[in-house]
Write an enzyme that holds these catalytic residues in place. Sequence first.
Site, PDB file in Angstrom:
ATOM      1  N   ARG A  17      -7.780 -20.313  -2.152  1.00  0.00           N
ATOM      2  CA  ARG A  17      -8.108 -20.518  -0.735  1.00  0.00           C
ATOM      3  C   ARG A  17      -8.626 -21.930  -0.472  1.00  0.00           C
ATOM      4  O   ARG A  17      -8.171 -22.597   0.464  1.00  0.00           O
ATOM      5  CB  ARG A  17      -9.136 -19.486  -0.267  1.00  0.00           C
ATOM      6  CG  ARG A  17      -8.585 -18.074  -0.231  1.00  0.00           C
ATOM      7  CD  ARG A  17      -9.660 -17.060   0.094  1.00  0.00           C
ATOM      8  NE  ARG A  17     -10.694 -17.115  -0.936  1.00  0.00           N
ATOM      9  CZ  ARG A  17     -11.909 -16.593  -0.828  1.00  0.00           C
ATOM     10  NH1 ARG A  17     -12.253 -15.957   0.275  1.00  0.00           N
ATOM     11  NH2 ARG A  17     -12.772 -16.676  -1.811  1.00  0.00           N
ATOM     12  N   ASN A  35      -8.570 -13.677   1.202  1.00  0.00           N
ATOM     13  CA  ASN A  35      -8.227 -12.732   0.142  1.00  0.00           C
ATOM     14  C   ASN A  35      -8.037 -11.352   0.753  1.00  0.00           C
ATOM     15  O   ASN A  35      -8.750 -10.981   1.685  1.00  0.00           O
ATOM     16  CB  ASN A  35      -9.350 -12.649  -0.897  1.00  0.00           C
ATOM     17  CG  ASN A  35      -9.399 -13.846  -1.808  1.00  0.00           C
ATOM     18  OD1 ASN A  35      -8.436 -14.596  -1.932  1.00  0.00           O
ATOM     19  ND2 ASN A  35     -10.532 -14.035  -2.457  1.00  0.00           N
TER      20      ASN A  35
END
Length: 90
Positions: A17, A35
């Site tokens: 990320r 996520n």
Amino acid sequence: MRAHIYVSGLVQGVFFRASMQEVARSLGVNGWVRNLPDGRVEAVLEGEEGAVLKVIEWARRGPPLARVERVDVEWEEYRGEFRDFYIKYR
């Protein structure tokens, strides 16, 4: 251009990320990444076509510790709803 992507493989706990945020911002792509409970990473990307495609291409490799198995892309209508690229926490 707007793309909604799902990245499968070893993509959590490997700085995916944060790395995607850095890549997207460097290319002027806005949106978010998060996520998912099933182990995938989900992202929405908005920006110029070439820049969005570069982020998707990067996602096919990911950061060094990732092991990307699959990237699914859903093309959507551009909405222009984001002013930055950020990490969503659920």
